[in-house]
Scaffold this active site. Sequence first.
Site, PDB file in Angstrom:
ATOM      1  N   PRO A   2       0.840  -1.205   0.000  1.00 19.87           N
ATOM      2  CA  PRO A   2       0.000   0.000   0.000  1.00 19.87           C
ATOM      3  C   PRO A   2       0.875   1.256   0.000  1.00 19.87           C
ATOM      4  CG  PRO A   2      -0.587  -1.485   1.808  1.00 19.87           C
ATOM      5  CD  PRO A   2       0.684  -1.995   1.202  1.00 19.87           C
ATOM      6  N   GLU A   3       0.496   2.233  -0.796  1.00 16.22           N
ATOM      7  CA  GLU A   3       1.181   3.515  -0.792  1.00 16.22           C
ATOM      8  C   GLU A   3       0.298   4.540  -0.079  1.00 16.22           C
ATOM      9  OE1 GLU A   3       2.949   4.712  -4.493  1.00 16.22           O
ATOM     10  OE2 GLU A   3       3.395   2.665  -5.077  1.00 16.22           O
ATOM     11  N   LYS A  58       3.007   6.673   5.064  1.00 16.72           N
ATOM     12  CA  LYS A  58       2.328   5.375   4.920  1.00 16.72           C
ATOM     13  C   LYS A  58       1.997   4.742   6.271  1.00 16.72           C
ATOM     14  CE  LYS A  58       5.258   3.762   1.576  1.00 16.72           C
ATOM     15  NZ  LYS A  58       5.682   2.722   0.616  1.00 16.72           N
ATOM     16  N   ARG A 279      14.307   0.251  -9.437  1.00 20.69           N
ATOM     17  CA  ARG A 279      12.886  -0.070  -9.533  1.00 20.69           C
ATOM     18  C   ARG A 279      12.427  -0.084 -10.983  1.00 20.69           C
ATOM     19  NH1 ARG A 279      10.404   1.300  -4.661  1.00 20.69           N
ATOM     20  NH2 ARG A 279       8.638   0.093  -5.413  1.00 20.69           N
TER      21      ARG A 279
END
Length: 289
Positions: A2-3, A58, A279
Amino acid sequence: MPELPEVETVARGLRDLAIHKKIVKVSILESKQWRPASRQWRAGIIGASISGIRRRAKWLIIDLSSDWSMIVHLKMTGQIIFQAKNKPTFLGGHTMGKSQEEFPNSHTRVWFGLASGDALFFQDMRKFGYIDALPTAQVEDYFLTKKLGPEPMEPAFTLKYFQSVLKRRANTTIKAVLLDQSALAGLGNIYADDACWLAKVKPTRRVKTLSMNEQAALRKAARQVLLEAIKLGGTSFSDYYHVDGKTGQYWAKRKTYGRTGEQCRRCDGIIVKTKTAGRGTHYCPKCQR
Ligand SMILES: [Zn+2]
């Protein structure tokens, strides 16, 4: 994982369900994921009511009437489940599939019994998440040690601030700066790529090549992408649900992330994927400069 928009969505959903509910029981099934600041934590948690639900980057912050707070990080597979008495179960974070509908279950790490008969479950298959419990007065210092930059929606994220960050990191890539939580907090991989698309800059470029106009566009885009994602309830992957069981709608609207080989939403270019800052990084080679 989750961001920021997903955690914000969980916070909003939980706020509607859990505020003013009194905690009467705490059950710790995985002690390494329950990290109270002192051995006397029971006095701060049991018998206290949930007085507020906040979010910082977060992290989800649950404030209690006892002036204690619980800070939750969901990490890879964590989820918060609010099970209302005699009502369907509500989910926030990652679900573990239909085989895990009964709570508590083998993925429950900590759970809270509420005086209303409802219950709050912290589920985490891979056990990377955690709950810290501490006096509310220590929450500010807690986040100071995390060295988080301002969030793009906050007033502190001014153009002047953003330019000072870019100046300090002139030789790194744009993608790396956007992911650096000490520069700005809350952009993860999906939203960093999409912010670059909105700003029409390639995430693979060096920061020092950004013009003044591009710097301003990037700052605006970082804010815009998070606001749009929050409005849409975040991004739902196959295993992510809201606290109210609905799915996030950003995935259908995403600009670049996970769209490799598909047509750009702005031109006839095709989205490509490379690796930047360690990434997977997505952009349109035609309209992003
Ligand atoms: Zn394009």
